[in-house]
Design a protein around this motif. Structure first.
Motif, PDB file in Angstrom:
ATOM      1  N   PHE A   1       0.934  -1.241   0.199  1.00  0.00           N
ATOM      2  CA  PHE A   1       0.269   0.412   0.039  1.00  0.00           C
ATOM      3  C   PHE A   1       0.802   1.355   0.360  1.00  0.00           C
ATOM      4  O   PHE A   1       0.337   2.336   0.104  1.00  0.00           O
ATOM      5  CB  PHE A   1      -0.736   0.092   1.174  1.00  0.00           C
ATOM      6  N   LYS A   2       2.376   0.493  -0.634  1.00  0.00           N
ATOM      7  CA  LYS A   2       3.052   2.079  -0.141  1.00  0.00           C
ATOM      8  C   LYS A   2       3.443   2.414  -1.681  1.00  0.00           C
ATOM      9  O   LYS A   2       3.943   1.786  -2.360  1.00  0.00           O
ATOM     10  CB  LYS A   2       4.577   2.021   1.166  1.00  0.00           C
ATOM     11  N   ASP A   3       4.125   4.099  -1.281  1.00  0.00           N
ATOM     12  CA  ASP A   3       4.777   3.661  -2.770  1.00  0.00           C
ATOM     13  C   ASP A   3       5.744   3.299  -2.587  1.00  0.00           C
ATOM     14  O   ASP A   3       6.994   3.909  -2.080  1.00  0.00           O
ATOM     15  CB  ASP A   3       5.175   5.263  -3.096  1.00  0.00           C
TER      16      ASP A   3
ATOM     17  N   LEU B   1     -17.864   4.474  11.969  1.00  0.00           N
ATOM     18  CA  LEU B   1     -16.084   6.189  12.494  1.00  0.00           C
ATOM     19  C   LEU B   1     -15.964   7.720  12.262  1.00  0.00           C
ATOM     20  O   LEU B   1     -15.332   8.336  12.565  1.00  0.00           O
ATOM     21  CB  LEU B   1     -15.012   5.199  11.880  1.00  0.00           C
ATOM     22  N   LYS B   2     -16.975   8.366  11.063  1.00  0.00           N
ATOM     23  CA  LYS B   2     -16.551   9.224  10.152  1.00  0.00           C
ATOM     24  C   LYS B   2     -17.152   9.587  11.393  1.00  0.00           C
ATOM     25  O   LYS B   2     -16.505  11.315  11.796  1.00  0.00           O
ATOM     26  CB  LYS B   2     -17.183   9.644   8.663  1.00  0.00           C
ATOM     27  N   LYS B   3     -18.462  10.308  12.041  1.00  0.00           N
ATOM     28  CA  LYS B   3     -19.189  10.444  12.347  1.00  0.00           C
ATOM     29  C   LYS B   3     -18.582  10.835  13.904  1.00  0.00           C
ATOM     30  O   LYS B   3     -18.499  11.907  14.864  1.00  0.00           O
ATOM     31  CB  LYS B   3     -20.720   9.710  13.435  1.00  0.00           C
ATOM     32  N   ARG B   4     -17.646   9.720  14.485  1.00  0.00           N
ATOM     33  CA  ARG B   4     -16.896   9.848  15.919  1.00  0.00           C
ATOM     34  C   ARG B   4     -15.600  10.892  14.807  1.00  0.00           C
ATOM     35  O   ARG B   4     -14.904  10.900  16.327  1.00  0.00           O
ATOM     36  CB  ARG B   4     -16.794   8.935  15.991  1.00  0.00           C
ATOM     37  N   GLY B   5     -15.252  11.476  13.787  1.00  0.00           N
ATOM     38  CA  GLY B   5     -14.301  12.319  13.247  1.00  0.00           C
ATOM     39  C   GLY B   5     -13.261  11.732  12.835  1.00  0.00           C
ATOM     40  O   GLY B   5     -11.673  12.328  12.410  1.00  0.00           O
TER      41      GLY B   5
ATOM     42  N   LYS C   1     -11.158   8.808   6.186  1.00  0.00           N
ATOM     43  CA  LYS C   1     -10.577   7.704   6.048  1.00  0.00           C
ATOM     44  C   LYS C   1      -9.301   6.948   5.801  1.00  0.00           C
ATOM     45  O   LYS C   1      -9.189   5.573   5.775  1.00  0.00           O
ATOM     46  CB  LYS C   1     -11.181   7.657   4.364  1.00  0.00           C
ATOM     47  N   LYS C   2      -8.524   7.932   5.714  1.00  0.00           N
ATOM     48  CA  LYS C   2      -6.881   7.396   5.712  1.00  0.00           C
ATOM     49  C   LYS C   2      -6.468   7.168   7.212  1.00  0.00           C
ATOM     50  O   LYS C   2      -5.950   5.346   6.932  1.00  0.00           O
ATOM     51  CB  LYS C   2      -5.767   8.462   5.556  1.00  0.00           C
ATOM     52  N   SER C   3      -7.244   7.384   8.141  1.00  0.00           N
ATOM     53  CA  SER C   3      -6.675   6.835   9.195  1.00  0.00           C
ATOM     54  C   SER C   3      -7.380   5.196   9.229  1.00  0.00           C
ATOM     55  O   SER C   3      -6.789   4.343  10.390  1.00  0.00           O
ATOM     56  CB  SER C   3      -7.155   7.206  10.443  1.00  0.00           C
ATOM     57  N   ILE C   4      -8.643   5.503   8.911  1.00  0.00           N
ATOM     58  CA  ILE C   4      -8.974   3.809   9.035  1.00  0.00           C
ATOM     59  C   ILE C   4      -8.331   3.091   7.886  1.00  0.00           C
ATOM     60  O   ILE C   4      -8.032   1.172   8.778  1.00  0.00           O
ATOM     61  CB  ILE C   4     -10.565   3.928   8.762  1.00  0.00           C
ATOM     62  N   LYS C   5      -7.977   3.365   6.857  1.00  0.00           N
ATOM     63  CA  LYS C   5      -7.210   2.178   6.009  1.00  0.00           C
ATOM     64  C   LYS C   5      -6.504   2.350   6.934  1.00  0.00           C
ATOM     65  O   LYS C   5      -5.696   1.281   6.357  1.00  0.00           O
ATOM     66  CB  LYS C   5      -7.376   2.967   4.761  1.00  0.00           C
TER      67      LYS C   5
ATOM     68  N   GLY D   1     -16.892   4.400  -2.515  1.00  0.00           N
ATOM     69  CA  GLY D   1     -17.613   6.304  -3.000  1.00  0.00           C
ATOM     70  C   GLY D   1     -17.138   7.188  -2.542  1.00  0.00           C
ATOM     71  O   GLY D   1     -16.825   7.641  -3.328  1.00  0.00           O
ATOM     72  N   LYS D   2     -17.038   6.842  -1.472  1.00  0.00           N
ATOM     73  CA  LYS D   2     -16.454   8.115  -0.921  1.00  0.00           C
ATOM     74  C   LYS D   2     -14.699   8.541   0.013  1.00  0.00           C
ATOM     75  O   LYS D   2     -14.049   7.535  -0.010  1.00  0.00           O
ATOM     76  CB  LYS D   2     -17.326   8.315   1.075  1.00  0.00           C
TER      77      LYS D   2
END
Ligand code: SF4
Ligand code: SF4
Ligand code: SF4
Ligand code: SF4
Ligand code: SF4
Lengths: 315, 262
Positions: free
Chosen positions: B104-106, B227-231, B234-238, B261-262
């Motif tokens: 998942f990294k460059d 999780l988005k509601k909790r702040g 996407k990156k932190s979850i991934k 999608g998001k």
């Protein structure tokens, strides 16, 4: 007639009970729960516990029997005499709900050995809806706070013995709990396929928190743990949940409640409809723990309230 | 599969590692795990502790580690031919593990950062072993669960069915009466991760990293929306999902279109 005790004497009273009994009462760790008291000062009576009492009657990983060298050793339940202090009306009724379905000896023994002491709810929170659930009076003792005293109602001989040395009350103090929340309709059978449920199902993580913290959920799984090299093993009972696929999976891999919708709705319908058909009582006691514990804030009570059942509405 | 021989002799076993840290192999040696499985298995090969001279077949082999080099694939092919059963041992073997973060990294940037002077080095994609050979059983977790290993061997030796836990980590976590870390502002993958570890991390105050892989029943859309509601973004979850089983989580996430999608 009620008995009476000064509030500041409560800890001493509990301490005196601890001489002859194991006393279980609410304490606050990160969340409120029931624990075996080591110190009366640890008692926390300000709010309903999030973790229910049921583990003291339906312990996790309970050994039903051991076996060694082809011989079965029945697990003997120790008959320790216990008192549970600080039970809410909902908690007390939850035990009645369990009594109708739990008939194995380990459970019955624990029930017989336990004295139940209730406590009136001064501050129901926004999730409490016990008044909608037609609860009964069931206790050995029940404490009503009033001013700097507790007025104690006696519900059984066992209870009476515990308070025989306390003063008689000069008046009778009884109070009705005042809920803000209400379950407006329990006649929901025909609403099973209502679209309103879909919004809840979409939010459900099938994490089981609602069922694990529900004081009346009692579904379990039986597992055999083997130690082949020692020719021994044991059969254990562990808590399961209708929210899990594994719960309705049978040999061969068929899962009877595969969809999330069927699992989610089973919880609600078991509480309000299915159990009621058999026992003419509700399985839900309105404690609101399932709502407090849900990480995605699903509120099935409000969902039911929002469904306006029309006459002749079959689907 | 019933492997018990007619004369009741023990199952022939091999315990191997490919590209990995040997932690899983070590966890077999710790405490009484080794004694318990050694009672039930005839351990023919275990190169970590003894030179391997055995050339025969196995009933069961355990394999630790990630596939990184061509040599790993050659070894896996050979061992698969020699064994009736292959069990993937640990998060690396089952899902790619920590090495698979690389996917998942460059690649170029990472290479130059780690090996600034070795321009001739070639970068490989770390993968779980089931992308290369058929795997019969999975014993995930980082490091693997000793009780699960012992239970697996007990089932194997008695010819009864072994099944991994399929329930989310939350189930065991709640049963322990833990306070939920999500409510305390800690990112926890419990609701979308496979349990079977007795909720080890949340019970010690650390959010689950999903080292037993994603739950097949995960509701990724609802989970990420929550999780988005909790702040959390996407990156932190991934990032959290990519720690031990990124490839498997990615696969599971693809099933939930809204999340993509998001
Ligand atoms: S607690 Fe909420 S999210 Fe979890 S299974 Fe119950 S309803 Fe679903
Ligand atoms: S269903 Fe919810 S409100 Fe009803 S008894 Fe169970 S936890 Fe309490
Ligand atoms: S549901 Fe009723 S009995 Fe239970 S804690 Fe709330 S107010 Fe008290
Ligand atoms: S801490 Fe994590 S595993 Fe435990 S209940 Fe909360 S989300 Fe689930
Ligand atoms: S809690 Fe999560 S990260 Fe920790 S051991 Fe269990 S599955 Fe692995």
């Amino acid at each position: 007639m009620q008995k009476i005790i000064e509030k500041k004497e409560l800890n001493n009273f509990v301490k005196s009970l601890m001489k002859n009994y194991e006393v279980i009462a609410p304490v606050k760790r990160k969340i409120a729960r029931f624990e075996i008291l080591k110190n009366p000062e640890d008692m926390y009576l300000d709010e309903i516990t999030l973790v229910p009492l049921k583990q003291f009657f339906l312990p996790e990983n309970e050994t039903l029997f051991d076996f060694k060298n082809n011989k079965i050793k029945k697990n003997k339940t120790e008959g320790r005499k216990r008192i549970v202090f600080g039970l809410r009306k909902c908690d007390l009724n939850a035990l009645l709900v369990l009594d109708r379905v739990m008939s194995y000896p380990e459970y019955i023994k624990k029930r017989q050995n336990t004295i139940l002491v209730g406590l009136y709810c001064e501050k129901p929170d926004e999730f409490c809806f016990c008044n909608s659930m037609e609860l009964e009076e069931h206790y050995d003792l029940f404490f009503y706070a009033s001013g700097d005293k507790y007025y104690i109602s006696i519900g059984s001989k066992k209870g009476a013995l515990l308070v025989r040395n306390l003063d008689n009350a000069d008046k009778e103090v009884k109070k009705e709990i005042k809920n803000f929340k209400k379950l407006e309709n329990k006649n929901i059978e025909k609403d099973y396929s209502n679209k309103k449920w879909d919004e809840d199902v979409e939010k459900c993580l099938s994490c089981s928190a609602c069922t694990v913290f529900c004081p009346t959920c009692n579904c379990f799984d039986i597992q055999d743990v083997k130690e082949l090299s020692e020719n021994s093993g044991k059969r254990i009972k562990t808590q399961s949940s209708c929210q899990l696929k594994s719960f309705s999976e049978v040999a061969g891999g068929k899962i009877f409640r595969e969809s999330r919708a069927s699992r989610f709705k089973h919880f609600v319908y078991h509480k309000i409809v299915f159990y009621n058909k058999r026992f003419n009582k509700y399985m839900c006691v309105g404690c609101g723990r399932c709502l407090r514990a849900c990480p995605t804030r699903i509120d099935w009570v409000e969902t039911i309230n929002s469904i306006k059942s029309k006459k002749g509405d079959k689907k | 599969m019933n492997l018990q021989n007619k004369n009741n002799s023990k199952l022939k076993a091999g315990i191997f590692g490919i590209s990995g840290c040997s932690g899983c192999l070590l966890s077999i040696l710790f405490e009484d795990t080794f004694k318990k499985i050694n009672d039930l298995l005839e351990i023919k090969s275990f190169p970590l502790i003894k030179e391997d001279k055995y050339k025969g077949d196995f009933d069961i082999v355990f394999i630790e580690g990630t596939v990184v080099f061509d040599d790993d694939i050659i070894f896996l092919d050979e061992i698969r031919k020699r064994s009736k059963i292959v069990a993937a041992l640990g998060a690396c073997s089952c899902f790619g593990g920590v090495p698979s973060i690389k996917n998942f990294k460059d690649d170029e940037k990472t290479m130059r950062f780690v090996y600034p002077k070795h321009n001739h080095l070639k970068s490989e994609k770390p993968t779980p072993i089931n992308l290369h050979i058929k795997v019969d059983y999975y014993l995930p977790q980082c490091p693997p669960n000793k009780e699960e290993i012992v239970s697996f061997v007990n089932h194997l030796a008695s010819g009864t069915q072994f099944k991994n836990c399929q329930d989310p980590v939350c189930m065991e976590c709640r049963k322990k009466g833990n306070a939920c870390l999500l409510e305390e502002g800690e990112l926890c993958l419990g609701p979308v991760s496979n349990g079977g570890c007795s909720a080890l991390c949340p019970s010690n105050g650390v959010g689950c990293y999903g080292c037993r892989g994603p739950s097949k029943d995960a509701n990724m859309n609802a989970y990420t929306a929550n999780l988005k509601k909790r702040g959390y973004n996407k990156k932190s979850i991934k990032d959290k999902m990519e720690t031990f089983a990124g490839l498997s989580f990615e696969e599971e996430m693809e099933k939930d279109s809204k999340w993509l999608g998001k």
